[in-house]
Design an enzyme around this catalytic site. Structure first.
Site, PDB file in Angstrom:
ATOM      1  N   ARG A   1      49.514   1.261  -3.494  1.00 28.58           N
ATOM      2  CA  ARG A   1      49.288   1.021  -2.077  1.00 28.58           C
ATOM      3  C   ARG A   1      49.349   2.335  -1.297  1.00 28.58           C
ATOM      4  NH1 ARG A   1      53.910  -3.285  -1.474  1.00 28.58           N
ATOM      5  NH2 ARG A   1      53.440  -3.103   0.759  1.00 28.58           N
TER       6      ARG A   1
ATOM      7  N   LYS B   1      54.377   2.001  -3.444  1.00 30.04           N
ATOM      8  CA  LYS B   1      54.076   2.110  -2.023  1.00 30.04           C
ATOM      9  C   LYS B   1      54.969   3.182  -1.416  1.00 30.04           C
ATOM     10  CE  LYS B   1      56.084   0.055   1.097  1.00 30.04           C
ATOM     11  NZ  LYS B   1      57.085   0.398   2.161  1.00 30.04           N
TER      12      LYS B   1
ATOM     13  N   ARG C   1      20.346 -15.770  11.378  1.00 31.28           N
ATOM     14  CA  ARG C   1      20.037 -15.910   9.950  1.00 31.28           C
ATOM     15  C   ARG C   1      21.131 -15.340   9.055  1.00 31.28           C
ATOM     16  NH1 ARG C   1      13.907 -13.810   9.732  1.00 31.28           N
ATOM     17  NH2 ARG C   1      14.490 -12.879  11.736  1.00 31.28           N
TER      18      ARG C   1
ATOM     19  N   GLU D   1       1.684  -9.582  15.585  1.00 31.98           N
ATOM     20  CA  GLU D   1       2.638 -10.294  14.743  1.00 31.98           C
ATOM     21  C   GLU D   1       1.894 -11.056  13.656  1.00 31.98           C
ATOM     22  OE1 GLU D   1       5.821  -9.785  14.931  1.00 31.98           O
ATOM     23  OE2 GLU D   1       5.489  -8.501  16.686  1.00 31.98           O
TER      24      GLU D   1
ATOM     25  N   ALA E   1      70.546  -0.271 -19.475  1.00 35.89           N
ATOM     26  CA  ALA E   1      69.607  -1.371 -19.280  1.00 35.89           C
ATOM     27  C   ALA E   1      70.263  -2.478 -18.468  1.00 35.89           C
ATOM     28  CB  ALA E   1      69.140  -1.904 -20.626  1.00 35.89           C
TER      29      ALA E   1
ATOM     30  N   LEU F   1      19.674  -1.479  20.830  1.00 31.50           N
ATOM     31  CA  LEU F   1      19.630  -2.909  21.127  1.00 31.50           C
ATOM     32  C   LEU F   1      20.551  -3.655  20.164  1.00 31.50           C
ATOM     33  CD1 LEU F   1      15.753  -3.281  21.638  1.00 31.50           C
ATOM     34  CD2 LEU F   1      17.513  -2.553  23.266  1.00 31.50           C
ATOM     35  N   ALA F   2      21.621  -4.225  20.701  1.00 33.85           N
ATOM     36  CA  ALA F   2      22.628  -4.901  19.869  1.00 33.85           C
ATOM     37  C   ALA F   2      23.049  -6.226  20.492  1.00 33.85           C
ATOM     38  CB  ALA F   2      23.844  -4.002  19.680  1.00 33.85           C
ATOM     39  N   ALA F   3      22.117  -6.894  21.161  1.00 38.20           N
ATOM     40  CA  ALA F   3      22.462  -8.105  21.909  1.00 38.20           C
ATOM     41  C   ALA F   3      22.123  -9.392  21.179  1.00 38.20           C
ATOM     42  CB  ALA F   3      21.746  -8.090  23.266  1.00 38.20           C
TER      43      ALA F   3
ATOM     44  N   ASN G   1      63.726  -2.134  -1.667  1.00 36.82           N
ATOM     45  CA  ASN G   1      63.677  -1.279  -0.484  1.00 36.82           C
ATOM     46  C   ASN G   1      63.805  -2.028   0.838  1.00 36.82           C
ATOM     47  OD1 ASN G   1      61.165  -2.442  -1.120  1.00 36.82           O
ATOM     48  ND2 ASN G   1      60.040  -0.902   0.034  1.00 36.82           N
TER      49      ASN G   1
END
Length: 460
Positions: free
Chosen positions: A338, A356, A16, A161, A428, A9-11, A391
Protein backbone atom coordinates in the site's frame (compact mmCIF):
# COMPACT_ATOMS: atom_id res chain seq x y z
CA UNK A 1 -2.38 32.74 -35.67
CA UNK A 2 -4.23 34.98 -33.19
CA UNK A 3 -6.09 32.47 -31.01
CA UNK A 4 -8.31 34.50 -28.73
CA UNK A 5 -10.36 31.70 -27.13
CA UNK A 6 -10.85 27.94 -27.08
CA UNK A 7 -14.26 26.47 -26.33
CA UNK A 8 -14.56 22.85 -25.21
CA UNK A 9 -18.05 21.38 -25.50
CA UNK A 10 -18.81 19.19 -22.48
CA UNK A 11 -22.55 19.69 -21.96
CA UNK A 12 -23.99 16.55 -23.54
CA UNK A 13 -25.66 13.69 -21.70
CA UNK A 14 -23.71 10.88 -23.35
CA UNK A 15 -26.70 8.58 -22.99
CA UNK A 16 -25.10 5.75 -24.98
CA UNK A 17 -22.50 5.29 -22.25
CA UNK A 18 -25.33 4.07 -19.96
CA UNK A 19 -23.57 5.54 -16.95
CA UNK A 20 -24.18 7.69 -13.89
CA UNK A 21 -20.79 9.25 -14.64
CA UNK A 22 -20.76 12.02 -17.26
CA UNK A 23 -19.25 10.76 -20.49
CA UNK A 24 -16.45 13.34 -20.41
CA UNK A 25 -15.33 12.04 -17.00
CA UNK A 26 -14.84 8.47 -18.15
CA UNK A 27 -11.24 7.29 -18.18
CA UNK A 28 -8.87 6.31 -20.95
CA UNK A 29 -5.42 5.20 -19.80
CA UNK A 30 -5.93 6.74 -16.39
CA UNK A 31 -7.14 10.20 -17.43
CA UNK A 32 -10.63 11.48 -18.16
CA UNK A 33 -11.65 12.51 -21.64
CA UNK A 34 -12.05 16.09 -20.44
CA UNK A 35 -8.65 16.14 -18.76
CA UNK A 36 -6.97 14.94 -21.93
CA UNK A 37 -8.73 17.40 -24.22
CA UNK A 38 -8.11 20.30 -21.83
CA UNK A 39 -4.41 19.42 -21.68
CA UNK A 40 -4.08 19.39 -25.48
CA UNK A 41 -6.03 22.61 -25.92
CA UNK A 42 -4.30 24.26 -22.96
CA UNK A 43 -0.90 23.57 -24.56
CA UNK A 44 -1.88 26.13 -27.23
CA UNK A 45 -2.06 28.75 -24.44
CA UNK A 46 -5.34 30.39 -25.48
CA UNK A 47 -6.02 33.64 -23.56
CA UNK A 48 -9.39 32.16 -22.62
CA UNK A 49 -10.04 28.45 -22.12
CA UNK A 50 -13.77 27.79 -21.68
CA UNK A 51 -15.68 24.59 -20.96
CA UNK A 52 -19.41 24.47 -21.70
CA UNK A 53 -21.40 22.42 -19.17
CA UNK A 54 -25.02 21.42 -18.67
CA UNK A 55 -25.61 17.75 -17.89
CA UNK A 56 -24.33 17.11 -14.33
CA UNK A 57 -22.85 20.58 -14.58
CA UNK A 58 -21.45 20.77 -11.05
CA UNK A 59 -19.50 17.53 -11.35
CA UNK A 60 -18.06 18.44 -14.74
CA UNK A 61 -17.25 21.99 -13.60
CA UNK A 62 -15.38 20.76 -10.53
CA UNK A 63 -13.37 18.38 -12.67
CA UNK A 64 -12.52 21.11 -15.18
CA UNK A 65 -11.36 23.46 -12.42
CA UNK A 66 -9.18 20.72 -10.95
CA UNK A 67 -7.43 20.37 -14.32
CA UNK A 68 -6.99 24.13 -14.86
CA UNK A 69 -7.58 26.80 -12.24
CA UNK A 70 -7.99 29.47 -14.93
CA UNK A 71 -10.77 27.72 -16.86
CA UNK A 72 -13.93 29.70 -17.60
CA UNK A 73 -17.13 27.70 -17.07
CA UNK A 74 -19.95 28.40 -19.53
CA UNK A 75 -23.41 27.24 -18.52
CA UNK A 76 -25.61 26.07 -21.37
CA UNK A 77 -29.35 26.42 -20.90
CA UNK A 78 -31.92 23.72 -21.55
CA UNK A 79 -31.98 24.28 -25.31
CA UNK A 80 -29.93 21.41 -26.75
CA UNK A 81 -27.24 21.14 -29.36
CA UNK A 82 -23.67 22.06 -30.15
CA UNK A 83 -24.80 25.23 -31.85
CA UNK A 84 -26.61 26.35 -28.74
CA UNK A 85 -23.54 25.55 -26.64
CA UNK A 86 -21.45 27.90 -28.78
CA UNK A 87 -24.18 30.56 -28.71
CA UNK A 88 -24.06 30.50 -24.91
CA UNK A 89 -20.26 30.59 -24.93
CA UNK A 90 -20.07 33.57 -27.29
CA UNK A 91 -22.58 35.46 -25.15
CA UNK A 92 -20.87 34.70 -21.82
CA UNK A 93 -17.39 35.33 -23.22
CA UNK A 94 -18.32 38.53 -25.03
CA UNK A 95 -15.84 40.72 -23.15
CA UNK A 96 -13.04 38.14 -23.42
CA UNK A 97 -12.98 37.52 -27.16
CA UNK A 98 -10.99 39.72 -29.52
CA UNK A 99 -13.17 40.11 -32.65
CA UNK A 100 -10.02 40.13 -34.79
CA UNK A 101 -8.84 36.81 -33.37
CA UNK A 102 -9.94 33.26 -34.00
CA UNK A 103 -11.87 30.83 -31.82
CA UNK A 104 -11.17 27.11 -31.55
CA UNK A 105 -14.20 24.88 -30.87
CA UNK A 106 -13.47 21.33 -29.70
CA UNK A 107 -15.65 18.38 -28.71
CA UNK A 108 -14.69 16.80 -25.40
CA UNK A 109 -15.28 13.17 -26.36
CA UNK A 110 -12.06 12.74 -28.38
CA UNK A 111 -9.63 11.66 -25.65
CA UNK A 112 -6.64 11.24 -27.97
CA UNK A 113 -6.88 14.67 -29.57
CA UNK A 114 -3.35 16.02 -29.45
CA UNK A 115 -1.62 19.40 -29.47
CA UNK A 116 0.17 18.68 -32.75
CA UNK A 117 -3.10 18.14 -34.64
CA UNK A 118 -4.68 21.26 -33.16
CA UNK A 119 -1.64 23.38 -33.89
CA UNK A 120 -1.63 22.15 -37.48
CA UNK A 121 -5.31 23.11 -37.78
CA UNK A 122 -4.66 26.64 -36.52
CA UNK A 123 -1.65 27.13 -38.78
CA UNK A 124 -3.61 25.90 -41.80
CA UNK A 125 -6.47 28.26 -40.96
CA UNK A 126 -4.12 31.22 -40.78
CA UNK A 127 -2.19 30.29 -43.93
CA UNK A 128 -5.28 29.78 -46.10
CA UNK A 129 -7.05 32.93 -44.99
CA UNK A 130 -10.37 31.12 -44.53
CA UNK A 131 -13.05 32.47 -42.22
CA UNK A 132 -13.68 28.96 -40.87
CA UNK A 133 -11.78 25.68 -41.01
CA UNK A 134 -13.11 22.22 -40.27
CA UNK A 135 -10.84 19.50 -38.88
CA UNK A 136 -11.48 16.34 -40.88
CA UNK A 137 -10.06 12.87 -41.22
CA UNK A 138 -10.25 10.07 -43.76
CA UNK A 139 -11.62 6.70 -42.67
CA UNK A 140 -11.66 3.37 -44.46
CA UNK A 141 -15.13 2.87 -43.00
CA UNK A 142 -16.87 6.26 -42.66
CA UNK A 143 -20.18 4.70 -41.62
CA UNK A 144 -22.04 6.88 -39.11
CA UNK A 145 -20.03 10.06 -39.70
CA UNK A 146 -20.97 13.30 -41.41
CA UNK A 147 -19.32 13.52 -44.84
CA UNK A 148 -17.25 16.50 -45.97
CA UNK A 149 -18.40 17.74 -49.35
CA UNK A 150 -15.88 20.03 -51.06
CA UNK A 151 -16.19 22.28 -54.08
CA UNK A 152 -13.88 22.21 -57.09
CA UNK A 153 -11.38 24.45 -55.30
CA UNK A 154 -11.17 22.13 -52.30
CA UNK A 155 -13.16 24.39 -50.00
CA UNK A 156 -15.87 22.94 -47.79
CA UNK A 157 -19.23 23.19 -49.47
CA UNK A 158 -21.24 21.45 -46.75
CA UNK A 159 -21.27 18.67 -44.18
CA UNK A 160 -23.85 15.99 -44.90
CA UNK A 161 -24.99 13.68 -42.13
CA UNK A 162 -25.16 10.04 -43.17
CA UNK A 163 -28.92 9.81 -42.92
CA UNK A 164 -29.27 12.72 -45.33
CA UNK A 165 -26.54 11.68 -47.81
CA UNK A 166 -27.15 10.41 -51.32
CA UNK A 167 -25.19 7.63 -53.00
CA UNK A 168 -22.33 9.84 -54.21
CA UNK A 169 -22.02 11.54 -50.84
CA UNK A 170 -21.98 8.22 -48.98
CA UNK A 171 -18.98 7.21 -51.09
CA UNK A 172 -16.93 10.06 -49.56
CA UNK A 173 -14.41 8.88 -46.95
CA UNK A 174 -13.52 12.31 -45.55
CA UNK A 175 -15.54 12.92 -42.40
CA UNK A 176 -16.23 15.67 -39.87
CA UNK A 177 -14.53 15.47 -36.46
CA UNK A 178 -16.54 18.23 -34.71
CA UNK A 179 -13.46 20.43 -34.28
CA UNK A 180 -13.47 23.87 -35.88
CA UNK A 181 -11.65 27.18 -36.06
CA UNK A 182 -13.65 30.32 -36.83
CA UNK A 183 -12.69 33.92 -37.14
CA UNK A 184 -14.27 35.32 -34.00
CA UNK A 185 -16.43 37.94 -35.70
CA UNK A 186 -17.65 35.35 -38.23
CA UNK A 187 -18.50 32.83 -35.52
CA UNK A 188 -20.50 35.38 -33.56
CA UNK A 189 -22.64 36.28 -36.55
CA UNK A 190 -22.92 32.71 -37.84
CA UNK A 191 -24.21 31.21 -34.59
CA UNK A 192 -26.53 34.13 -33.87
CA UNK A 193 -28.78 33.04 -36.72
CA UNK A 194 -28.98 29.35 -35.89
CA UNK A 195 -32.34 27.73 -35.30
CA UNK A 196 -33.58 24.31 -34.24
CA UNK A 197 -35.91 23.66 -37.16
CA UNK A 198 -34.96 20.02 -37.56
CA UNK A 199 -36.31 16.63 -36.58
CA UNK A 200 -34.22 16.56 -33.39
CA UNK A 201 -35.11 20.09 -32.32
CA UNK A 202 -31.42 20.90 -31.72
CA UNK A 203 -29.14 23.77 -32.65
CA UNK A 204 -26.32 22.32 -34.77
CA UNK A 205 -22.94 24.00 -35.02
CA UNK A 206 -22.51 22.48 -38.49
CA UNK A 207 -25.32 24.78 -39.63
CA UNK A 208 -23.04 27.75 -38.88
CA UNK A 209 -20.85 26.84 -41.85
CA UNK A 210 -23.43 27.97 -44.40
CA UNK A 211 -23.67 31.58 -43.12
CA UNK A 212 -19.88 31.52 -42.67
CA UNK A 213 -19.51 30.77 -46.39
CA UNK A 214 -21.45 33.97 -47.06
CA UNK A 215 -18.64 35.86 -45.29
CA UNK A 216 -15.68 34.11 -46.89
CA UNK A 217 -14.27 30.71 -47.73
CA UNK A 218 -14.58 27.66 -45.48
CA UNK A 219 -11.60 25.34 -45.56
CA UNK A 220 -10.66 21.95 -44.17
CA UNK A 221 -7.55 20.51 -42.55
CA UNK A 222 -7.18 16.75 -42.59
CA UNK A 223 -5.73 15.13 -39.46
CA UNK A 224 -2.97 12.71 -40.41
CA UNK A 225 -3.82 10.34 -37.56
CA UNK A 226 -7.47 9.18 -37.48
CA UNK A 227 -6.98 7.84 -33.94
CA UNK A 228 -6.31 11.36 -32.64
CA UNK A 229 -9.78 12.53 -33.68
CA UNK A 230 -11.80 9.40 -32.96
CA UNK A 231 -14.81 10.10 -30.80
CA UNK A 232 -16.27 7.90 -28.07
CA UNK A 233 -20.02 7.48 -27.79
CA UNK A 234 -20.32 4.14 -26.01
CA UNK A 235 -18.26 1.65 -24.06
CA UNK A 236 -17.58 -0.48 -27.12
CA UNK A 237 -15.88 2.46 -28.82
CA UNK A 238 -14.03 3.27 -25.60
CA UNK A 239 -12.65 -0.26 -25.31
CA UNK A 240 -11.58 -0.26 -28.95
CA UNK A 241 -9.87 3.14 -28.71
CA UNK A 242 -8.16 2.26 -25.42
CA UNK A 243 -6.79 -0.96 -26.89
CA UNK A 244 -5.48 0.81 -29.99
CA UNK A 245 -3.87 3.52 -27.87
CA UNK A 246 -2.28 0.97 -25.54
CA UNK A 247 -0.89 -0.99 -28.47
CA UNK A 248 0.89 2.16 -29.65
CA UNK A 249 2.33 2.75 -26.18
CA UNK A 250 3.64 -0.82 -26.02
CA UNK A 251 5.19 -0.56 -29.47
CA UNK A 252 6.90 2.70 -28.54
CA UNK A 253 8.48 1.17 -25.43
CA UNK A 254 9.55 -1.97 -27.27
CA UNK A 255 11.35 0.26 -29.78
CA UNK A 256 13.09 1.90 -26.79
CA UNK A 257 14.49 -1.43 -25.60
CA UNK A 258 11.77 -2.76 -23.30
CA UNK A 259 10.76 -6.41 -23.54
CA UNK A 260 6.98 -6.87 -23.45
CA UNK A 261 6.17 -10.53 -23.86
CA UNK A 262 2.47 -10.07 -24.54
CA UNK A 263 1.34 -6.55 -25.51
CA UNK A 264 -2.27 -7.74 -25.70
CA UNK A 265 -2.36 -8.32 -21.92
CA UNK A 266 0.01 -5.54 -20.86
CA UNK A 267 -1.46 -2.12 -20.11
CA UNK A 268 0.78 0.93 -19.76
CA UNK A 269 -0.52 4.44 -19.12
CA UNK A 270 0.87 7.56 -20.78
CA UNK A 271 2.99 8.92 -17.92
CA UNK A 272 4.79 5.67 -17.09
CA UNK A 273 8.58 5.73 -17.61
CA UNK A 274 10.50 2.54 -18.46
CA UNK A 275 14.25 2.01 -18.66
CA UNK A 276 16.15 -0.08 -21.16
CA UNK A 277 16.08 -3.85 -20.66
CA UNK A 278 13.03 -3.74 -18.45
CA UNK A 279 10.99 -6.91 -18.90
CA UNK A 280 7.22 -6.83 -18.56
CA UNK A 281 5.51 -10.20 -18.34
CA UNK A 282 1.87 -10.90 -19.29
CA UNK A 283 -1.08 -9.56 -17.33
CA UNK A 284 0.69 -6.47 -15.96
CA UNK A 285 -0.82 -3.00 -15.44
CA UNK A 286 1.49 0.01 -15.09
CA UNK A 287 -0.40 3.12 -14.09
CA UNK A 288 -0.01 6.75 -13.07
CA UNK A 289 3.50 8.10 -12.49
CA UNK A 290 5.14 4.68 -12.28
CA UNK A 291 8.85 4.56 -13.16
CA UNK A 292 10.77 1.31 -13.70
CA UNK A 293 14.58 1.37 -13.92
CA UNK A 294 16.74 -0.71 -16.29
CA UNK A 295 16.88 -4.46 -15.78
CA UNK A 296 13.79 -4.72 -13.58
CA UNK A 297 11.25 -7.48 -14.20
CA UNK A 298 7.55 -6.75 -13.76
CA UNK A 299 4.96 -9.51 -13.71
CA UNK A 300 3.39 -11.72 -14.55
CA UNK A 301 0.12 -10.31 -13.24
CA UNK A 302 1.47 -7.27 -11.43
CA UNK A 303 -0.22 -3.90 -10.88
CA UNK A 304 1.98 -0.85 -10.28
CA UNK A 305 0.34 2.48 -9.43
CA UNK A 306 2.57 5.54 -8.93
CA UNK A 307 5.39 3.16 -8.01
CA UNK A 308 9.15 3.52 -8.37
CA UNK A 309 11.10 0.35 -9.09
CA UNK A 310 14.90 0.52 -9.11
CA UNK A 311 17.47 -1.42 -11.15
CA UNK A 312 17.24 -5.17 -11.20
CA UNK A 313 14.21 -5.44 -8.89
CA UNK A 314 11.38 -7.88 -9.57
CA UNK A 315 7.66 -7.65 -8.85
CA UNK A 316 5.62 -10.81 -9.38
CA UNK A 317 1.82 -11.22 -9.07
CA UNK A 318 1.51 -8.26 -6.71
CA UNK A 319 -0.14 -4.87 -6.28
CA UNK A 320 2.21 -1.98 -5.56
CA UNK A 321 0.97 1.56 -4.93
CA UNK A 322 2.97 4.72 -4.13
CA UNK A 323 5.95 2.65 -3.05
CA UNK A 324 9.68 2.89 -3.75
CA UNK A 325 11.27 -0.50 -4.37
CA UNK A 326 15.06 -0.54 -4.14
CA UNK A 327 17.60 -2.11 -6.45
CA UNK A 328 17.50 -5.92 -6.68
CA UNK A 329 14.57 -6.15 -4.27
CA UNK A 330 12.12 -9.02 -4.80
CA UNK A 331 8.39 -8.57 -4.37
CA UNK A 332 5.74 -11.29 -4.37
CA UNK A 333 4.04 -13.36 -5.33
CA UNK A 334 0.69 -12.24 -3.91
CA UNK A 335 2.08 -9.18 -2.11
CA UNK A 336 0.13 -5.97 -1.42
CA UNK A 337 2.27 -2.88 -0.95
CA UNK A 338 0.00 0.00 0.00
CA UNK A 339 0.98 3.66 -0.12
CA UNK A 340 4.03 5.05 1.64
CA UNK A 341 6.50 2.15 1.62
CA UNK A 342 10.24 2.54 1.17
CA UNK A 343 12.05 -0.75 0.51
CA UNK A 344 15.83 -0.51 0.32
CA UNK A 345 18.24 -2.42 -1.93
CA UNK A 346 18.30 -6.23 -1.73
CA UNK A 347 15.13 -6.36 0.38
CA UNK A 348 12.29 -8.84 0.10
CA UNK A 349 8.54 -8.72 0.59
CA UNK A 350 7.56 -12.27 -0.12
CA UNK A 351 4.39 -14.27 -0.59
CA UNK A 352 1.21 -12.96 1.04
CA UNK A 353 2.86 -9.95 2.64
CA UNK A 354 1.07 -6.64 3.16
CA UNK A 355 2.89 -3.39 3.94
CA UNK A 356 1.78 0.17 4.58
CA UNK A 357 4.08 3.10 5.44
CA UNK A 358 6.87 0.62 6.08
CA UNK A 359 10.56 1.52 5.75
CA UNK A 360 12.67 -1.58 5.17
CA UNK A 361 16.42 -1.01 5.10
CA UNK A 362 19.03 -2.74 2.95
CA UNK A 363 19.09 -6.51 2.96
CA UNK A 364 16.10 -7.05 5.27
CA UNK A 365 13.46 -9.62 4.42
CA UNK A 366 9.81 -10.19 5.20
CA UNK A 367 9.45 -13.54 3.43
CA UNK A 368 5.80 -14.52 3.87
CA UNK A 369 2.40 -14.26 5.56
CA UNK A 370 3.08 -11.01 7.43
CA UNK A 371 1.72 -7.50 7.90
CA UNK A 372 4.11 -4.59 8.43
CA UNK A 373 2.42 -1.24 8.89
CA UNK A 374 3.75 2.10 10.22
CA UNK A 375 7.09 0.44 10.91
CA UNK A 376 10.81 0.78 10.34
CA UNK A 377 13.04 -2.28 10.03
CA UNK A 378 16.82 -1.85 10.01
CA UNK A 379 19.38 -3.63 7.86
CA UNK A 380 19.83 -7.41 7.43
CA UNK A 381 16.83 -8.27 9.60
CA UNK A 382 14.73 -11.35 8.89
CA UNK A 383 11.06 -11.39 9.84
CA UNK A 384 9.52 -14.80 10.47
CA UNK A 385 6.30 -15.88 8.80
CA UNK A 386 3.01 -14.86 10.33
CA UNK A 387 4.38 -11.72 11.98
CA UNK A 388 2.13 -8.71 12.54
CA UNK A 389 2.85 -5.16 13.62
CA UNK A 390 -0.32 -4.22 15.49
CA UNK A 391 -0.25 -0.54 14.65
CA UNK A 392 -3.83 0.57 15.38
CA UNK A 393 -5.18 1.02 18.90
CA UNK A 394 -8.67 1.93 17.77
CA UNK A 395 -7.94 5.66 17.67
CA UNK A 396 -4.37 6.24 16.52
CA UNK A 397 -1.82 4.56 14.25
CA UNK A 398 1.35 3.77 16.23
CA UNK A 399 4.86 3.02 15.06
CA UNK A 400 7.06 -0.05 15.43
CA UNK A 401 10.87 0.24 15.34
CA UNK A 402 12.87 -2.93 14.74
CA UNK A 403 16.66 -2.63 14.55
CA UNK A 404 19.32 -4.15 12.33
CA UNK A 405 20.47 -7.80 12.40
CA UNK A 406 17.30 -8.87 14.21
CA UNK A 407 15.97 -12.41 13.91
CA UNK A 408 12.20 -12.33 14.36
CA UNK A 409 10.66 -15.71 15.08
CA UNK A 410 7.53 -17.00 13.39
CA UNK A 411 4.15 -15.81 14.54
CA UNK A 412 5.34 -12.70 16.38
CA UNK A 413 3.02 -9.84 17.32
CA UNK A 414 4.53 -6.39 17.86
CA UNK A 415 2.08 -4.21 19.79
CA UNK A 416 2.91 -0.63 18.79
CA UNK A 417 4.28 1.71 19.88
CA UNK A 418 7.26 -0.50 20.56
CA UNK A 419 11.00 -0.46 19.89
CA UNK A 420 13.29 -3.46 19.38
CA UNK A 421 17.04 -2.88 19.35
CA UNK A 422 19.81 -4.19 17.11
CA UNK A 423 20.89 -7.83 17.19
CA UNK A 424 17.74 -9.03 18.98
CA UNK A 425 16.35 -12.55 18.65
CA UNK A 426 12.66 -13.14 19.33
CA UNK A 427 11.08 -16.51 20.06
CA UNK A 428 8.34 -17.98 17.94
CA UNK A 429 4.85 -16.95 19.00
CA UNK A 430 6.07 -13.97 21.03
CA UNK A 431 3.95 -10.94 21.82
CA UNK A 432 6.28 -7.94 22.09
CA UNK A 433 4.69 -5.09 24.05
CA UNK A 434 7.69 -3.31 25.56
CA UNK A 435 11.06 -2.03 24.40
CA UNK A 436 13.78 -4.68 23.88
CA UNK A 437 17.43 -3.59 24.31
CA UNK A 438 20.21 -4.36 21.85
CA UNK A 439 21.63 -7.87 21.81
CA UNK A 440 18.77 -9.45 23.75
CA UNK A 441 16.65 -12.52 23.30
CA UNK A 442 12.96 -12.09 24.01
CA UNK A 443 10.10 -14.57 24.12
CA UNK A 444 6.62 -14.88 25.60
CA UNK A 445 6.19 -17.62 28.20
CA UNK A 446 2.68 -18.79 27.45
CA UNK A 447 1.64 -21.90 29.34
CA UNK A 448 0.19 -24.62 27.17
CA UNK A 449 -2.87 -26.25 28.62
CA UNK A 450 -4.00 -29.71 27.42
CA UNK A 451 -7.39 -31.24 28.28
CA UNK A 452 -7.26 -34.91 27.39
CA UNK A 453 -10.32 -36.75 26.17
CA UNK A 454 -12.22 -33.55 25.65
CA UNK A 455 -15.36 -33.43 23.53
CA UNK A 456 -17.67 -30.59 22.61
CA UNK A 457 -20.77 -30.29 24.79
CA UNK A 458 -23.06 -31.41 21.98
CA UNK A 459 -21.10 -34.67 21.57
CA UNK A 460 -21.06 -35.68 25.21
Amino acid sequence: MNLTAAIILAAGEGTRMRSATPKVLHLLAGKTFLQRVMASVGALEPPTLAVVVHNQAEMVSQAARSYSSGVFIVNQDDRPGTGRAVQCAMDQLADRIDPDGCVLVVASDMPLLDERTLRGLLQHHAAQGDVATVLTTRLEDPNGYGRIIRDRDGRVLRIVEQKDANGNELAVHEVNTSVYVFNASVLRRAVAGLNNSNAQGEFYLTDALEPARGMGSVGAFTAADPLSVEGVNDRIQLASLAKAHNARICRRWMREGVTILDPDTTWIEDDVILGQDVTILPGSFLQGQTAVAPGAVIGPYATLIDAQVDEGASVERSRVQETHIGARATIGPWTYLRAGNELGPDTKAGAFVEMKKAHIDRGSKVPHLSYVGDAHIGERTNVGGGTITANYDGVHKNRTEIGSDVHVGAGNLFVAPVQVGDGVTTGAGSVIRHAVPDGSMVYSDNDQQVVEGWKPKWER
